[in-house]
Structures are given as C-alpha cells and as structure tokens.
Design a protein around this motif. Structure first.
Motif, short mmCIF file in Angstrom:
data_model
loop_
_atom_site.label_atom_id
_atom_site.label_comp_id
_atom_site.label_asym_id
_atom_site.label_seq_id
_atom_site.Cartn_x
_atom_site.Cartn_y
_atom_site.Cartn_z
N ASP A 197 18.60 -23.23 -9.53
CA ASP A 197 19.58 -23.93 -8.69
C ASP A 197 21.02 -23.49 -8.98
N GLU A 198 21.27 -23.12 -10.24
CA GLU A 198 22.63 -22.79 -10.64
C GLU A 198 22.99 -21.32 -10.46
N GLN A 206 24.61 -21.37 -5.35
CA GLN A 206 25.85 -22.14 -5.38
C GLN A 206 26.73 -21.80 -4.18
#
Length: 251
Positions: free
Chosen positions: A139-140, A145
């Motif tokens: 997710d990061e 992002q």
C-alpha cells in the motif's frame, strides 16, 4: 668325457628357457605400461567433462539475465534514460508521447512512430521508478500513493520544446489501478493543447482503456479527444496498423 657331454647338453637345453623367460618379462612390462597409460588417458578426458559442466554457470547467468528481463517487464528497476527526450527535427505534425515504466508502452510507441513517420517523445520522470516503487502489493509503494492522491503530479525531467509544431498527439501510458499514471496529468497540464487532436493508447495485461482516457479530458479540455485503444505489450504491427487506419486521421 661323458660328464662333459652331459653338462654341455644341459646348458644347451637351459638357454631357450632363459629366452622365453625374458620374452615373458618384456610382455609383462609392456602390459604394465599400458595399464598405467589408461588412467592417464581417462584423466585427460576429465577437463573436457568439467568444461562441459562449466557451461552450467553460463546457462544460469543467461537465465539470471532473462530473469532480470522478466523482472523489468513486471516492474522496471532501471529505466533506459536517453541522453535527450527531445524529438529530432522533422517536418511531421504528429507526435507520439509516452510514459513507460516497464517497456511495454515503449514498444507500442515505437511501432506507432514507425507507422506514422511521427516524432517520438518519452515522458521521463525526474525521479525514476524503482522496482519497490512499483510493488503494487504494498500500500505504501510510490505508485499506489500517487494513484491515491488526486493532487499528485510527478515531475518530468525534460520538457518538450516544440509542442506548437504538432497537430496530432498520440499519448501512451500503462494502466495503473485502472487509470493513467499521474505523470500523464503532469504532461497534459504542462502544455497548451488547444485545437490539437489527442489520441490516447494504453498497455495492460487485461484491463481495457476504460475511464483512464476520459478522466484525462478535463486536463486538456480544448483539445479534440479521440477514442483510445488498449494493447497488450506483445501487440503486432498489423494490429496497431489496423487501429490507426480506423481512426481516419488522414495520415
């Protein structure tokens, strides 16, 4: 006298036996020599066998190289950055502009350039994407992002100096989570596309072009947007040519 004759006859009989014994000894020595040479011969073959087995690491090296290529196809870790992304001077009014993180979109763009005799411009991020940046399962990661941030506008390393020269712009990009990468928004907001025709195309393993193109329209609202097309990274020249012919651009 009789004793002398007996001794003489005995010596005469012993001489042939001694000769036979010497012959046997010579044969035995010869046989022993052959037996010693054979292991030497087998030893001499060992480097050949070893040399043959040494091709293993070379094959592994080749496989490793292929593995690197395959990894690049999924998430390019080191983009090929040309010395300049500026198109060469030409009389064409068609530009093929593209962003390619894995090389798939680049291949389609190069084929379009060849078919259209167009200029080619690569949209190169100022900060190149690494494999970690494109690890969509995290997710990061950078790509996720950016895609989740409506205001994200990754910087482009070099601007196009002669956008006014083009009437038709083919705009290519990969599909990231169903949409164009945010660096495409950076590109569209960097120039005046008034009166130009924009033809989007994308590459994807399965997803169609969907809303990825229509969601870009507001970023160049004074341009004429054509319907876009999705290609696989392995699309043939004939497939691309058929699509170009169907656009009826008169080029």
């Amino acid at each position: 006298m009789k004793k002398v004759m007996i001794v003489f006859m005995a010596l005469t009989m012993l001489l042939p036996l001694a000769g036979c014994g010497g012959s046997s000894t010579a044969s035995g020595s010869s046989a022993a020599g052959s037996s010693t040479a054979q292991p030497s011969s087998e030893t001499s073959e060992a480097p050949v066998s070893k040399s043959s087995s040494d091709t293993g690491p070379e094959e592994q090296s080749s496989s490793s190289s292929q593995g690197t290529s395959d990894a690049d196809a999924e998430g390019e870790t080191s983009q090929q950055t040309p010395s300049s992304s500026q198109p060469q001077d030409s009389a064409t009014n068609i530009l093929v502009a593209y962003f390619s993180a894995t090389g798939n979109t680049e291949g389609i763009a190069a084929e379009l350039q060849n078919l259209l005799q167009a200029d080619l411009y690569q949209i190169i991020p100022q900060v190149p994407y690494t494999q970690e940046d494109l690890n969509y399962s995290e997710d990061e990661c950078r790509a996720n992002q950016e895609q989740n941030d409506p205001s994200a506008r990754p910087a482009i390393s070099e601007s196009l100096e002669n956008m006014d020269d083009y009437d038709v712009v083919f705009l290519g990009y990969p599909i990231w989570w169903g949409q164009a990468p945010k660096i495409i928004s950076t590109f569209l907001e960097s120039y005046d596309f008034s009166g130009k025709v924009i033809v989007p195309f994308c590459t994807s393993g399965s997803s169609g072009i969907g809303s990825s193109a229509s969601n870009l329209h507001d970023l160049a609202s004074d341009a004429q947007w054509m319907d876009g097309q999705r290609f696989s990274g392995s699309a043939s020249g004939d497939e691309i040519q058929q699509w170009v012919n169907g656009l009826e651009l008169g080029v």
